[in-house]
Scaffold this active site. Structure first.
Site: not given
Ligand code: BG6
Length: 532
Positions: A174, A362, A208, A204, A242, A266, A261
């Site tokens: 990504k 965030k 999970k 990613h 987050e 996601h 992002d």
């Molecule tokens: C990433 C983003 O793809 O995913 C980040 O670029 C973000 O900004 C992250 O913090 C979140 O992933 P996870 O697995 O920590 O929830």
């Protein structure tokens, strides 16, 4: 040039898709961006876990490529140092680790130069003669702008042509494009060189466990699917909150913002898993076709249904933290959003009229990713003076992270002579049933790619459908970067405007919290409901 010293290879193998559970075929894994954080923090640790789980081919060569001049020995030392910081002192499994690093070789090179690819080809030919690893997996752990050029160079160097017994695959990280047109252009560019089944676009979140579990929950249980539609579901909330800020990524984040992002990748993967129709099989294309269909059915998002905001200074874990505009490499007047909340509609028979509310940000009050499926209220409350909407809601809460699990909340009678109703929940936590598995979330993805199972990777049409759904909003926001911009304090639940997005529909967000008792309390109810 580095030499590869893996043992010699014996049997011929085919390029066909292997079922899960099979040992992957002998492979040379070439990592572009070997010196980067992604490789050190995620790819190499995932490989180490795969060694421990005995899921890697015995005949494996790992070739790391990056600009930095260093020897293979220095690279191995570098990743060993990182691994030691990631594992509790003294717990590194020495045999597994040395098995892995014995197979790691470094090639300092500039991957914008065609000479690099000629050298790489020679290295791979040489290595194949020595140990016969006929399959090639290229992992592009590099910045977005290098994806297309590297794939083209691989093609020019003849490194992407498959033959019987020798597959060629490319993992692309990504972000896959930064808007619809860049994603389409990148797809067109790489599809001139590779066929779709050679491309593994990573999201990613699909690595999970709990995300993968959504399909099992829905399609391996008889009780949920009959309720999984507009007749029974009132709305869905998807939250990815987050606590971290932009950390050292200000320069990247300034160009991207929370919407690009997190949302078309996601959050939409979560949405697709929740909303998709049952596939006819768990074959990669059957699953991905249903996900694409769901994303194609998202209504265009109007700006009235979208809230953006940016974190200001605040307090996180009793520590003062600066606002986004004071983060390194962020403009002092930045209009980049660090929070986004959306109301989405999905135009199909199953979901018409059911809002999907999504939010991510965030520097919020807790780190939690969860999906709350709120069912419709009971149609009738038995007693006239007790409005139905005051009964606790039935919520199926899928906790993606941390503390993975799920809970179902419902009403129960409080013990006693009075009929009083209270909200209660049944809870399933992964940790109560299963041994924890060491994972950084990339193990399944790498393993699946090695065995040729693309189910957990994004197809070209899925990526494009996702960008298409948000493109209108990206354009509107870009035209007026400051209109309707809502700030929030670090450590809060986000801008209050996000609450109004739901309040105008008579709904409310569940609190952002790692305390799961919130799933059993309707936000407007503090005390139990008395029916008599
Ligand atoms: C990433 C983003 O793809 O995913 C980040 O670029 C973000 O900004 C992250 O913090 C979140 O992933 P996870 O697995 O920590 O929830």
């Amino acid at each position: 040039m580095a030499t590869v010293t893996t043992p010699s290879f014996k049997g011929a193998e085919t390029a066909s898709k292997a079922p899960r559970g099979r040992q992957p075929q002998s492979t040379a894994l070439v990592i572009f961006g070997a010196g980067g954080d992604l490789t050190k923090r995620l790819v190499v640790p995932a490989l180490y876990h795969l060694v421990q789980a005995d899921k890697l081919p015995n005949r494996l060569a790992i070739i790391g490529i990056d600009h930095r001049q260093q020897t293979s020995e220095q690279w191995r030392q570098d990743v060993t140092n990182m691994m030691q910081t990631l594992t509790p002192a003294g717990t590194l499994d020495a045999p597994a680790w040395s098995w892995l690093i014995d197979r790691m070789h470094y090639m300092p090179a500039d991957f914008s130069q065609s000479e690099t690819f000629r050298n790489l080809r020679e290295l791979l030919v040489h290595q194949k003669e020595r140990n016969g690893a006929a399959n090639l997996l290229f992992y592009l752990a590099v910045g977005e702008r290098s994806f297309g050029p590297i794939v083209e160079q691989l093609g020019h160097a003849g490194l992407t042509e498959q033959s019987e017994g020798a597959w060629r695959r490319v993992i692309i990280e990504k972000p896959f494009g930064h808007d619809l047109s860049s994603a389409m252009a990148l797809n067109a560019q790489i599809l001139r060189v590779l066929s779709e089944d050679q491309i593994y676009r990573i999201d990613h979140f699909l690595g999970k466990e709990t995300v993968q579990n959504i399909l099992v929950l829905r399609f391996a249980n008889g009780i949920f699917e009959p309720l999984w539609n507009r007749d029974h579901i009132d709305h869905v909330q998807i939250t990815a909150a987050e606590t971290i800020g932009v950390e050292g990524r200000g320069r990247f984040y300034e160009q991207i913002g929370a919407l690009r992002d997190m949302v078309p990748n996601h959050l939409f993967q979560l949405l697709a898993m929740i909303g998709m129709e049952p596939p006819i099989s768990f074959d990669a294309d059957a699953v991905r076709a249903k996900k694409s269909e769901l994303l194609q059915a998202i209504h265009p998002i109007s700006s009235e249904n979208a809230i953006r905001g940016q974190y200001g200074a605040g307090v996180m874990l009793e520590r003062k933290v600066p606002g986004y505009r004071h983060e390194p490499n962020v403009a002092p007047d930045s209009a980049t959003e660090t929070f986004v909340a959306l109301k989405l509609g999905v135009d199909n028979w199953r979901w018409a009229g059911v809002p999907f509310y999504l939010r991510t940000g965030k520097r919020l009050s807790a780190r939690t990713t969860e999906i709350a499926i709120q069912f419709r209220q009971a149609p009738y409350a038995l007693f006239r003076d007790t409005p139905v909407e005051r009964l606790p809601a039935n919520i199926l809460m899928l906790r993606i992270q941390p503390d993975e699990g799920l809970s179902v909340s419902f009403s129960a009678k409080r013990p006693g002579t009075e009929i009083e109703i209270d909200g209660v929940a049944m809870d399933f936590a992964y940790r109560d049933y299963f041994e924890p598995v060491a994972t950084v979330g990339y193990e399944t993805l790498i393993y699946d790619c090695l065995i040729g199972d693309a189910t957990l990777f994004q197809r070209a049409d899925t990526v494009e459908a996702a960008w298409r759904a948000v493109q209108g909003l990206i354009d509107v926001w870009a035209r007026d970067a400051t209109a309707e911009f809502h700030n929030y304090a670090a450590g809060s639940a986000g801008p209050t405007a996000a609450d109004r997005l739901l309040a105008r529909d008579g709904r409310a967000w569940l609190p952002i919290s790692t305390d799961h008792s919130h799933t059993v309390i309707r936000p407007d109810i503090a005390a139990p409901v008395r029916l008599r």
